[in-house]
Design a protein around this motif. Sequence first.
Motif, short mmCIF file in Angstrom:
data_model
loop_
_atom_site.label_atom_id
_atom_site.label_comp_id
_atom_site.label_asym_id
_atom_site.label_seq_id
_atom_site.Cartn_x
_atom_site.Cartn_y
_atom_site.Cartn_z
N ALA A 206 -5.13 -1.47 -4.87
CA ALA A 206 -5.42 -0.96 -3.53
C ALA A 206 -4.13 -0.65 -2.79
CB ALA A 206 -6.25 -1.97 -2.75
N VAL A 207 -3.17 -1.58 -2.84
CA VAL A 207 -1.88 -1.36 -2.17
C VAL A 207 -1.21 -0.10 -2.72
CG1 VAL A 207 0.44 -2.26 -1.81
CG2 VAL A 207 -1.54 -3.77 -1.56
N ASN A 208 -1.21 0.04 -4.05
CA ASN A 208 -0.59 1.21 -4.67
C ASN A 208 -1.26 2.50 -4.21
OD1 ASN A 208 1.03 -0.59 -6.06
ND2 ASN A 208 -0.16 -0.49 -7.95
N ALA A 209 -2.60 2.49 -4.14
CA ALA A 209 -3.32 3.69 -3.72
C ALA A 209 -3.02 4.03 -2.26
CB ALA A 209 -4.82 3.50 -3.93
N PHE A 210 -3.04 3.03 -1.38
CA PHE A 210 -2.74 3.27 0.03
C PHE A 210 -1.31 3.81 0.20
CE2 PHE A 210 -6.16 0.03 1.05
CZ PHE A 210 -7.02 0.96 1.61
N GLU A 211 -0.36 3.20 -0.51
CA GLU A 211 1.02 3.67 -0.40
C GLU A 211 1.15 5.10 -0.89
OE1 GLU A 211 3.35 2.25 1.08
OE2 GLU A 211 2.90 0.11 1.16
N GLU A 212 0.41 5.45 -1.94
CA GLU A 212 0.45 6.82 -2.44
C GLU A 212 -0.11 7.79 -1.40
OE1 GLU A 212 1.45 9.72 -5.13
OE2 GLU A 212 1.77 7.56 -5.41
N SER A 213 -1.12 7.36 -0.67
CA SER A 213 -1.75 8.27 0.31
C SER A 213 -0.83 8.59 1.48
CB SER A 213 -3.05 7.65 0.83
OG SER A 213 -2.79 6.56 1.71
N ILE A 214 0.08 7.69 1.81
CA ILE A 214 0.95 7.90 2.97
C ILE A 214 2.39 8.18 2.56
CG2 ILE A 214 -0.48 6.48 4.48
CD1 ILE A 214 1.44 4.18 4.02
N ALA A 215 2.62 8.39 1.25
CA ALA A 215 4.00 8.51 0.75
C ALA A 215 4.72 9.71 1.35
CB ALA A 215 4.00 8.58 -0.78
N ASP A 216 4.02 10.85 1.54
CA ASP A 216 4.72 12.03 2.05
C ASP A 216 4.75 12.10 3.57
OD1 ASP A 216 2.13 12.63 2.69
OD2 ASP A 216 1.98 14.43 1.44
N LYS A 217 4.24 11.02 4.24
CA LYS A 217 4.32 10.88 5.70
C LYS A 217 3.56 11.99 6.45
CE LYS A 217 8.86 8.62 5.49
NZ LYS A 217 8.31 7.28 5.58
N THR A 218 2.60 12.61 5.79
CA THR A 218 1.78 13.63 6.46
C THR A 218 0.37 13.15 6.71
OG1 THR A 218 1.06 14.64 4.37
CG2 THR A 218 3.11 15.47 5.35
N TYR A 219 0.00 12.01 6.13
CA TYR A 219 -1.37 11.51 6.24
C TYR A 219 -1.35 10.16 6.95
CZ TYR A 219 -6.03 9.90 4.99
OH TYR A 219 -7.30 9.44 5.04
N PHE A 220 -2.36 9.94 7.79
CA PHE A 220 -2.45 8.71 8.56
C PHE A 220 -3.77 8.01 8.23
CE2 PHE A 220 0.30 11.58 10.72
CZ PHE A 220 1.34 10.79 11.20
N LEU A 221 -3.69 6.76 7.89
CA LEU A 221 -4.87 6.00 7.54
C LEU A 221 -5.78 5.84 8.76
CD1 LEU A 221 -3.34 3.13 5.36
CD2 LEU A 221 -4.45 5.22 4.58
N SER A 222 -7.09 5.89 8.51
CA SER A 222 -8.05 5.61 9.56
C SER A 222 -7.99 4.13 9.92
CB SER A 222 -9.46 5.98 9.09
OG SER A 222 -9.85 5.14 8.02
N ASP A 223 -8.67 3.76 11.00
CA ASP A 223 -8.67 2.36 11.43
C ASP A 223 -9.20 1.43 10.35
OD1 ASP A 223 -7.63 3.14 13.83
OD2 ASP A 223 -9.53 3.14 14.90
N SER A 224 -10.33 1.81 9.74
CA SER A 224 -10.91 0.92 8.73
C SER A 224 -10.03 0.87 7.48
CB SER A 224 -12.32 1.39 8.36
OG SER A 224 -12.29 2.67 7.77
N ALA A 225 -9.41 2.02 7.12
CA ALA A 225 -8.51 2.01 5.96
C ALA A 225 -7.28 1.15 6.25
CB ALA A 225 -8.10 3.44 5.61
N SER A 226 -6.78 1.20 7.49
CA SER A 226 -5.62 0.36 7.85
C SER A 226 -5.97 -1.13 7.73
CB SER A 226 -5.17 0.67 9.27
OG SER A 226 -4.69 2.00 9.37
N VAL A 227 -7.18 -1.48 8.14
CA VAL A 227 -7.61 -2.88 8.02
C VAL A 227 -7.65 -3.29 6.55
CG1 VAL A 227 -9.56 -4.46 8.35
CG2 VAL A 227 -8.89 -2.90 10.18
N ASP A 228 -8.22 -2.43 5.71
CA ASP A 228 -8.27 -2.74 4.28
C ASP A 228 -6.86 -2.82 3.68
OD1 ASP A 228 -10.96 -3.04 4.07
OD2 ASP A 228 -11.36 -0.99 3.43
N TYR A 229 -5.97 -1.96 4.16
CA TYR A 229 -4.59 -1.99 3.69
C TYR A 229 -3.95 -3.33 4.02
CZ TYR A 229 0.22 -0.23 3.05
OH TYR A 229 1.51 -0.03 2.64
N GLN A 230 -4.17 -3.81 5.24
CA GLN A 230 -3.62 -5.11 5.64
C GLN A 230 -4.18 -6.23 4.77
OE1 GLN A 230 -4.03 -5.81 9.87
NE2 GLN A 230 -3.63 -3.67 10.36
N ARG A 231 -5.46 -6.17 4.49
CA ARG A 231 -6.07 -7.21 3.66
C ARG A 231 -5.46 -7.21 2.26
NH1 ARG A 231 -12.33 -5.73 4.55
NH2 ARG A 231 -12.77 -7.64 3.38
N ALA A 232 -5.24 -6.00 1.72
CA ALA A 232 -4.67 -5.90 0.39
C ALA A 232 -3.23 -6.40 0.36
CB ALA A 232 -4.75 -4.46 -0.10
#
Length: 462
Positions: A206-232
Amino acid sequence: MNNQLFQQARAAYAQKDFQGALEVYQQCLQDEASPLAPGEMGQLYHQMGNCLVKLKQPNEAIQAYGQAVADEAYDARGGVHYNLGMAYAALHDYEDAVANFEAAASDAKYDSAYKAYTGMGNALLKMGKTAEAGVAFRNAALDEANPDPTKALLNLGVCFMALNRAADAVSSYESALQFDMQPEMRNRLYANLGQAYVATGQMQKAVNAFEESIADKTYFLSDSASVDYQRAVAAVAQGTSEITQVMAPVSVPGGAAPSDSADLSGIDVAADGSAMYAEQDPYAAQQADPYYYGDPYAADAGQYGAAAGDDRFFSASDEELEQWSKGVAKRDRKRRNVGLKIFVVIILLVVAAFGGALFMYTQGWGYPSQDSVATQLFADPDNASALYSAEVSDTSAASMTNSLVKDSAPTINAVEKSMTDSTVYVTAETDGGGQMQYKLSMVRDLIGWKVSNVELYFPSQN
């Protein structure tokens, strides 16, 4: 049919003169001198419906398309049914939309069934029929004529997440990764995949996938995705990359569980319920999601130079000039003004010092500095009560202290300063060798700084 008028109407349509094209198609339809062959009435009404779509008149377009499908000799009725489905969906009549999408998909002459299945899935989602929508998206993905099954696979994963079938969602998202796609779509895919991994307890993935989604700094996680990122991140930081108990997915906005929601917030929805990959709506302009953010480190402090003195401030009188000519005034003036010069210089130095101190104060400088307060906070969290602002209650201070990782030498990543408040980004190392990132909010305390809030910080929020 009057072919000259027909070609004239097509040319007007190509030039985006939709009103003119509509009028010429009507002339062609009413031209008694050129009777219509079988199927040509359906063709004309089809084109007229397209013009009305472009003119944003969905009700009139539906009437024209209805005349087109009534012509049994017209062999492109599958495409007309698809257009009818889109028109009904634009009017939020999803039942009629689904009926027309089904008619389009069942037409053997219609070679774009995947479009009908995609539209059907979108409409079924709006009706709260998540399982049926998943079947439609699956058919769209499996259609060999579909040049890009990525969107269908993504939406199939969305349906699986809404049905609490996270493992199937993972399979769907991972299948989508096999295809080429735009960076924006790939970023969102990785964010959705990260949430699916969290729901299945695969925290490191999960951490790897989230980091990949924001790697190019053009995409911003939604609120629920940010919560899941914190949990991971928290799970991985504690040395647990896999957990045995599957974690429940985050509810969609409004508090209801995804499987219980009658409307997952829009055509083509993401795992968190936000709008995802909607088909183009011919009746409404698409709106972009603006994310404006400032660079907190871009401002440069101005430079201040010492002002030159003005010798004419000590201008001589006529009598002094006369004495000067005799060599006497120079010595007298020097003796009389030496004290004044010293006084003026002292005043200038005081003003300069005060101005410099005031400028530094407005730029966020203080003693103790933000860096030293942050370092002291992490070095000895148990005895850090004096570092919190007076506005922070003892309960809040204790709660924030409990979230800290003790580190005698934390890394200060950045400091955003202003006159009254500051933000400090800190990385602390855990005993197990992991790293935790924090965002400290500070407020001015006379000339120094006190901590007003402590929270975990993740790159997606920058």
